[in-house]
Write a protein that holds these residues in place. Structure first.
Motif, short mmCIF file in Angstrom:
data_model
loop_
_atom_site.label_atom_id
_atom_site.label_comp_id
_atom_site.label_asym_id
_atom_site.label_seq_id
_atom_site.Cartn_x
_atom_site.Cartn_y
_atom_site.Cartn_z
N UNK A 16 70.38 68.25 -35.55
CA UNK A 16 70.97 67.92 -34.25
C UNK A 16 69.88 67.59 -33.24
N UNK A 17 68.90 68.47 -33.13
CA UNK A 17 67.85 68.28 -32.13
C UNK A 17 67.00 67.04 -32.45
N UNK A 18 66.71 66.83 -33.72
CA UNK A 18 65.97 65.62 -34.11
C UNK A 18 66.76 64.37 -33.72
N UNK A 19 68.06 64.40 -33.93
CA UNK A 19 68.90 63.28 -33.54
C UNK A 19 68.88 63.04 -32.04
N UNK A 20 68.95 64.10 -31.27
CA UNK A 20 68.89 63.95 -29.81
C UNK A 20 67.57 63.31 -29.38
N UNK A 21 66.48 63.77 -29.96
CA UNK A 21 65.17 63.23 -29.59
C UNK A 21 65.09 61.74 -29.93
N UNK A 22 65.63 61.36 -31.06
CA UNK A 22 65.61 59.95 -31.44
C UNK A 22 66.47 59.11 -30.51
N UNK A 23 67.47 59.74 -29.90
CA UNK A 23 68.32 59.03 -28.93
C UNK A 23 67.68 58.92 -27.55
N UNK A 24 66.50 59.53 -27.39
CA UNK A 24 65.81 59.49 -26.11
C UNK A 24 66.12 60.67 -25.22
N UNK A 25 66.80 61.69 -25.75
CA UNK A 25 67.09 62.89 -24.97
C UNK A 25 65.90 63.85 -25.03
N UNK A 26 65.87 64.81 -24.10
CA UNK A 26 64.79 65.81 -24.07
C UNK A 26 65.42 67.20 -24.06
N UNK A 27 65.65 67.78 -25.23
CA UNK A 27 66.38 69.05 -25.31
C UNK A 27 65.52 70.27 -24.94
N UNK A 28 66.22 71.35 -24.64
CA UNK A 28 65.61 72.67 -24.47
C UNK A 28 66.36 73.63 -25.39
N UNK A 29 65.62 74.35 -26.24
CA UNK A 29 66.24 75.26 -27.20
C UNK A 29 65.69 76.66 -26.96
N UNK A 30 66.59 77.60 -26.77
CA UNK A 30 66.21 79.00 -26.59
C UNK A 30 66.56 79.78 -27.85
N UNK A 31 65.57 80.47 -28.40
CA UNK A 31 65.76 81.26 -29.61
C UNK A 31 65.85 82.73 -29.24
N UNK A 32 66.97 83.35 -29.64
CA UNK A 32 67.21 84.78 -29.40
C UNK A 32 67.28 85.49 -30.74
N UNK A 33 66.90 86.76 -30.75
CA UNK A 33 67.27 87.68 -31.83
C UNK A 33 67.70 88.97 -31.15
N UNK A 34 68.42 89.84 -31.84
CA UNK A 34 68.87 91.07 -31.17
C UNK A 34 67.73 91.89 -30.55
N UNK A 35 66.60 92.02 -31.26
CA UNK A 35 65.50 92.79 -30.67
C UNK A 35 64.46 91.91 -29.98
N UNK A 36 64.51 90.60 -30.18
CA UNK A 36 63.59 89.63 -29.57
C UNK A 36 62.12 89.93 -29.84
N UNK A 37 61.84 90.75 -30.85
CA UNK A 37 60.47 91.15 -31.12
C UNK A 37 59.58 89.98 -31.50
N UNK A 38 60.11 89.01 -32.22
CA UNK A 38 59.32 87.87 -32.69
C UNK A 38 59.73 86.57 -32.02
N UNK A 39 60.48 86.65 -30.91
CA UNK A 39 61.07 85.45 -30.32
C UNK A 39 60.06 84.37 -29.95
N UNK A 40 58.91 84.68 -29.33
CA UNK A 40 57.99 83.58 -28.99
C UNK A 40 57.48 82.85 -30.23
#
Length: 283
Positions: free
Chosen positions: A227-251
């Protein structure tokens, strides 16, 4: 091509000495986080409008390309349900002025009880907002994911004012029962919302919830790579936020998502290099 990635916060106890230097003054943690990620969710603004000097500090610690997606105060969205909160909204908008272009989108997260019958109130609210900001709406009422008429009505309302629809994809999280205390807590609190992959603007925003096991988080986000690759190819600039329950490794996970997209599209601008993190010390 720019893909921005980030987390639900810019500081976390488990990141100290791993992703952020420790000890590190509070006024430097966002700067260190911005070496890992290029966006952050502004969840704290839901509970209290920050002081102007606090916001000015956020601006000093980030470059103008960094993206804050700031949640509107709960008094506006949940208590007043977008009606009769003009003063609270004015105070909030004044407070975030120091961010300038870093205020990528103002995030209107609506309660699960806010359904199709409330869309006219949302339309009136959006029409009354200043055009100097972008806006993005997150809904949780089941009808917006199952009733085509409700979906169409909400999309038309958002498109009219150039606002985005933020999906919160929790399908990977709810696929199997929880296995940790953090997952069990999230199991009772997080909404069961399906993925939504249609972008309404050139700046789509995705919130994705994985599991505490990084491998399962990566497995769950595989459909989003297309999905995100498709958006980029369409000229869009997405923002994706990654969550986990403990967020220990999120960055690290956010950077890994960016890297997997960039492996498909090398033209995507690379992320910054994080500052070195020395060993933890008591002094």
């Amino acid at each position: 091509m720019r893909l921005h990635v980030g987390c639900a916060m810019w500081t976390h106890k488990s990141w100290q000495g791993r992703f952020l230097a420790h000890p590190l003054p509070g006024g430097e943690r966002l700067r260190a986080y911005a070496g890992w990620c290029t966006a952050v969710e502004g969840n704290t603004t839901f509970y209290a409008t920050p002081a102007g000097e606090t916001v000015a500090s956020w601006a000093r610690q980030t470059n103008p390309e960094f993206r804050f997606v700031l949640k509107l105060p709960k008094v506006v969205t949940h208590e007043r349900r977008l009606t009769g909160a003009d003063e609270e909204l004015r105070v909030f908008l004044n407070a975030i002025e120091p961010l300038g272009p870093r205020a990528h989108a103002l995030w209107i997260q609506l309660p699960g009880s806010f359904g199709p019958a409330d869309v006219p109130a949302l339309a009136r609210f959006l029409r009354g907002l200043p055009t100097s900001h972008r806006y993005a709406v997150e809904v949780r009422h089941p009808a917006f994911f199952s009733d085509p008429q409700a979906v169409r009505m909400l999309e038309e309302t958002l498109v009219t004012v150039g606002a985005e629809w933020i999906p919160f994809d929790t399908t990977a999280f709810f696929r199997t029962p929880p296995t940790s205390d953090a997952e069990r807590e999230a199991w009772t609190r997080k909404p069961r919302t399906p993925p939504r992959t249609r972008a309404l603007t050139d700046r789509p925003i995705v919130r994705y919830l994985g599991r505490d096991d990084p491998a399962r988080t990566v497995e769950g986000w595989q459909p989003w790579l297309d999905v995100v690759t498709g958006w980029l190819r369409e000229g869009r600039s997405p923002t994706v936020f990654v969550h986990t329950p403990d967020n220990a490794d999120a960055p690290d996970l956010a950077r890994r998502f960016h890297g997997e997209v960039r492996a498909r599209l090398p033209e995507v601008v690379p992320l910054p290099e994080p500052a070195p993190v020395g060993p933890s010390t008591l002094f």
